[in-house]
Design an enzyme around this catalytic site. Structure first.
Site, PDB file in Angstrom:
ATOM      1  N   ARG A  27     -98.990  -7.702  -3.095  1.00 30.67           N
ATOM      2  CA  ARG A  27     -98.369  -7.681  -4.432  1.00 30.67           C
ATOM      3  C   ARG A  27     -99.143  -6.820  -5.417  1.00 30.67           C
ATOM      4  NH1 ARG A  27     -94.737 -11.911  -4.773  1.00 30.67           N
ATOM      5  NH2 ARG A  27     -94.723 -11.745  -7.032  1.00 30.67           N
ATOM      6  N   GLU A 467     -84.086   7.693   3.344  1.00 31.06           N
ATOM      7  CA  GLU A 467     -85.126   6.706   3.673  1.00 31.06           C
ATOM      8  C   GLU A 467     -86.351   7.393   4.270  1.00 31.06           C
ATOM      9  OE1 GLU A 467     -86.047   3.853   3.143  1.00 31.06           O
ATOM     10  OE2 GLU A 467     -87.419   3.378   4.778  1.00 31.06           O
ATOM     11  N   LYS A 471     -90.231   7.414   2.751  1.00 27.98           N
ATOM     12  CA  LYS A 471     -91.442   7.061   3.522  1.00 27.98           C
ATOM     13  C   LYS A 471     -92.529   8.112   3.346  1.00 27.98           C
ATOM     14  CE  LYS A 471     -90.880   3.399   4.453  1.00 27.98           C
ATOM     15  NZ  LYS A 471     -89.786   3.192   3.634  1.00 27.98           N
ATOM     16  N   HIS A 490     -75.292  24.441  -2.240  1.00 27.77           N
ATOM     17  CA  HIS A 490     -74.901  24.304  -3.658  1.00 27.77           C
ATOM     18  C   HIS A 490     -76.121  24.276  -4.573  1.00 27.77           C
ATOM     19  CE1 HIS A 490     -70.725  23.798  -2.520  1.00 27.77           C
ATOM     20  NE2 HIS A 490     -71.125  22.956  -1.587  1.00 27.77           N
ATOM     21  N   LYS A 585     -95.772  -4.193  -2.794  1.00 32.38           N
ATOM     22  CA  LYS A 585     -94.709  -4.575  -1.877  1.00 32.38           C
ATOM     23  C   LYS A 585     -93.506  -5.195  -2.584  1.00 32.38           C
ATOM     24  CE  LYS A 585     -93.065  -5.087   2.254  1.00 32.38           C
ATOM     25  NZ  LYS A 585     -92.719  -3.900   3.036  1.00 32.38           N
TER      26      LYS A 585
HETATM   27  C1  AGP Z   1     -89.896   0.913   0.612  1.00 32.59           C
HETATM   28  O1  AGP Z   1     -90.798   1.428   1.586  1.00 32.59           O
HETATM   29  C2  AGP Z   1     -90.617   0.538  -0.663  1.00 32.59           C
HETATM   30  N1  AGP Z   1     -91.676  -0.368  -0.384  1.00 32.59           N
HETATM   31  C3  AGP Z   1     -89.667   0.111  -1.760  1.00 32.59           C
HETATM   32  O2  AGP Z   1     -88.774   1.155  -2.003  1.00 32.59           O
HETATM   33  C4  AGP Z   1     -88.831  -1.155  -1.486  1.00 32.59           C
HETATM   34  O3  AGP Z   1     -87.863  -0.895  -0.479  1.00 32.59           O
HETATM   35  C5  AGP Z   1     -88.099  -1.534  -2.783  1.00 32.59           C
HETATM   36  O4  AGP Z   1     -89.067  -1.832  -3.762  1.00 32.59           O
HETATM   37  C6  AGP Z   1     -87.162  -2.726  -2.605  1.00 32.59           C
HETATM   38  O5  AGP Z   1     -87.889  -3.848  -2.222  1.00 32.59           O
HETATM   39  P1  AGP Z   1     -87.057  -5.149  -1.752  1.00 32.59           P
HETATM   40  O6  AGP Z   1     -86.339  -4.775  -0.485  1.00 32.59           O
HETATM   41  O7  AGP Z   1     -88.098  -6.212  -1.546  1.00 32.59           O
HETATM   42  O8  AGP Z   1     -86.094  -5.493  -2.841  1.00 32.59           O
END
Ligand code: AGP
Length: 590
Positions: A27, A467, A471, A490, A585
């Protein structure tokens, strides 16, 4: 977002708190701190850096006492400094506060507090410690001062408070940020996430906004938003303890990438009643809209294609932070599908609250049991992929896709067909991971000197490009863009020059011929082509092989080597893919 924890009981508070903070570090890891109460004094240590760095410098675990609070920080108000690390104290060193959230009336409060108190930090949290100090009346309970203080603040908070005034008491309260109470024998716990104290107790109470917990080693009571004692049922959790082990891998992220074949099988294992209820919610709604952020949003975009292709249901995907601007088109005939690994993303929850106020039904797809989003939904489908310690989503993203495939095929009465294909893909993925874990690191190393990448794809694979780009940005700090291959001409094509790396997602599905011609366009302008396909092609300067699967399922096959590419790109740049800078996270602030 940050992680908070409080403990009071018979054990060393610092030991329990440090064990908990290690489980909360996903966190935030800008700084960490612990405050305990012992012999009538507050003992406080904190520092900048990851938890293990602060422990090495400050020996947090050596603090005395059986009552205390702890915090891991992801900076919002105020830079990453020792002064801004939590916990924060009042002028007299009687009270310590740790906080997860953001005070919206910070400036106004600061002006009010600075006139009477000596501030030592730039944080909003320190203001709360001084407010409690002002309301603390000799002989009156700590919770009375806390309750009065939070009446003055606007914004989100999960607060844990300890004091020398009532040395074995912890007071905690929440508004918009998660808090869960752990009930022990002769000891009690409070934290942002039950995983922080799961080794000590599985009996928990999930708190709701406005509620306050008052806990001592042998007693707990909960105050409602109106300040009256209230009863809340506890639940005994039947979840696995998140084992923070890397099982031989150097990084959690790599371990979690390799866990994905199993994650597919776990995600398939859905409660039939839940999947049926989810399908009914879709069928009984006039409009379906997804709301999600980051990787979960890219998963939702793929879900949108599957709803259309398989169930012939149109849906839309709205970025959660934009959802509030679409509220006018949401009503009691709308189904909102909220996709969120953590179930605590503030942007998602805010949109869901808005949608519920307009009568919409909520289906959520989450990983975290007991999360705020799960508890506020009409129906929940769980990822079942276990705790994801890497900040970058990998197995959780893939599990979200599996759930969305299952739901799409369930809508068309073809669930068993999907389950069979997904099981086959799980086996193919296992084999392909071993193959790619040789080839992909070489490609990442070869391209490590580049500072811009383009990911191009078409159709259902477009979201995979997004995605994959996310990453690379979040763990290798390299700018990249995931885009529809048809869009290149474009505008973006102007950025392509000799040697520009372009990763083309070119599976043998209904987009294959078209994407090959887009690859020719960029190659003609000097691009260096990394072709991701189950079939080699002379246009590819590097070919990353993927397994041949049924055409709908290529996103599952394509994302795994692209996760590996981002991971090895991070390693090639001597970075920490598990804990990338500036990120955390679970984003529990809007
Ligand atoms: C993805 O690798 C990131 N850690 C971030 O974009 C994440 O997917 C986003 O904050 C959403 O989190 P959640 O799925 O817990 O809602």
């Amino acid at each position: 977002m940050c992680g908070v924890i409080g403990y009071t009981g018979k054990q060393s508070a610092a030991t329990v708190i440090m064990d908990g903070l290690a489980r909360l570090e996903y966190r935030g890891y800008d700084s960490a701190g612990v405050a305990t109460v012992f012999n009538g004094d507050l003992h406080l240590k904190k520092g900048v850096g990851k938890l293990e760095e602060v422990e090495a410098a400050c020996l947090l675990s050596r603090l005395p006492g059986n009552t205390g609070i702890g915090h891991v920080r992801w900076a919002t108000h105020g830079g990453v400094t020792m002064e801004n690390a939590h916990p924060h104290v009042d002028c007299l060193n009687y009270i310590a506060v740790a906080h997860n959230g953001i005070l919206e009336n910070y400036q106004k409060l600061r002006r009010r507090v600075v006139s009477r108190h000596k501030l030592v930090s730039e944080t909003d949290t320190e203001l709360i410690a001084h407010l409690i100090e002002e309301y603390l009346v000799p002989g009156a309970p700590l919770e009375q001062a806390v309750t009065k203080a939070v009446k003055e603040i606007k914004g989100t908070y999960a607060l844990v408070v300890t004091s020398t005034v009532e040395p074995n008491k912890i007071v905690a309260t929440r508004c918009g940020s998660p808090l869960v109470l752990g009930l022990g024998k002769g000891e009690n716990f409070i934290s942002s996430d039950f995983q922080a104290f799961l080794p000590y107790t599985r009996e928990v109470v999930f708190l709701d906004d406005g509620e306050t917990v008052v806990m001592t080693p042998g007693k707990v009571h909960i105050l409602s938003a109106s300040g009256k004692k209230t009863r809340k049922d506890s639940v005994v959790l039947d979840v696995d303890l998140a084992v923070r082990e890397k099982n031989g891998f150097d990084y959690f992220m790599l371990k979690e990438i390799f866990e994905q074949p199993q994650a597919i099988l776990s995600a398939i294992n859905q409660e039939k009643s839940a999947l049926k209820k989810a399908a009914n919610l879709v069928n009984n709604s006039q409009s379906v809209v997804f709301t999600a952020c980051g990787s979960s949003r890219y998963a939702s975009l793929i879900g949108r294609y599957m709803f259309s292709k398989i169930a012939h249901r149109f849906s839309d995907v709205i970025i959660s932070s934009e959802f509030c601007y679409f509220g006018d088109s949401v009503d009691e005939n709308t189904l909102v599908i909220a996709v969120s690994q953590s179930g605590e993303t503030a942007d998602v929850i805010e949109g869901v609250i808005e949608a519920q106020s307009r009568g919409a039904k909520i289906l959520s797809i989450v990983n975290t049991i007991g999360s705020t989003l799960a508890r506020m939904s009409d129906c929940v489908l769980y990822l079942n992929c276990g705790t994801e310690f890497g900040v970058a989503a990998t197995k959780s993203f893939l599990s979200e896709l599996v759930i969305l495939y299952l739901l799409s095929f369930s809508l068309a009465g073809r669930q068993e067909e999907a389950e069979e294909e997904l099981k086959r893909i799980s086996e193919l993925m296992d084999e392909n991971l071993r193959l790619n874990n040789d080839e992909v690191p070489k490609a990442a190393l070869k391209l490590a000197g580049h500072d811009k990448f383009y990911y191009i794809a078409r159709g259902i694979n477009f979201a995979v490009a997004g995605e994959a780009s996310l990453k690379l940005k979040e763990i290798a700090y390299v700018h990249s863009e995931g885009m529809s291959a048809g869009e290149l001409k474009h505008g973006t094509l102007a950025l392509v020059e000799e040697g520009t790396p372009v990763i083309a997602i070119a599976p043998c599905d209904d987009t294959h011929e078209h994407i090959l011609s887009n690859i020719s366009e960029v190659k003609a302008r000097g691009a260096y082509i990394i072709g991701l396909s189950d079939k080699p092609d002379k246009l590819f300067d590097i070919h990353i092989e993927i397994p041949r699967v049924n055409e709908y399922y290529y996103p599952l096959a394509c994302i795994v080597p692209l996760q590996l590419f981002a991971f090895h790109s991070s390693i090639a740049r001597s970075l920490d893919p598990d804990r990338p800078r500036n990120l955390a996270k679970s984003v529990t602030v809007t």
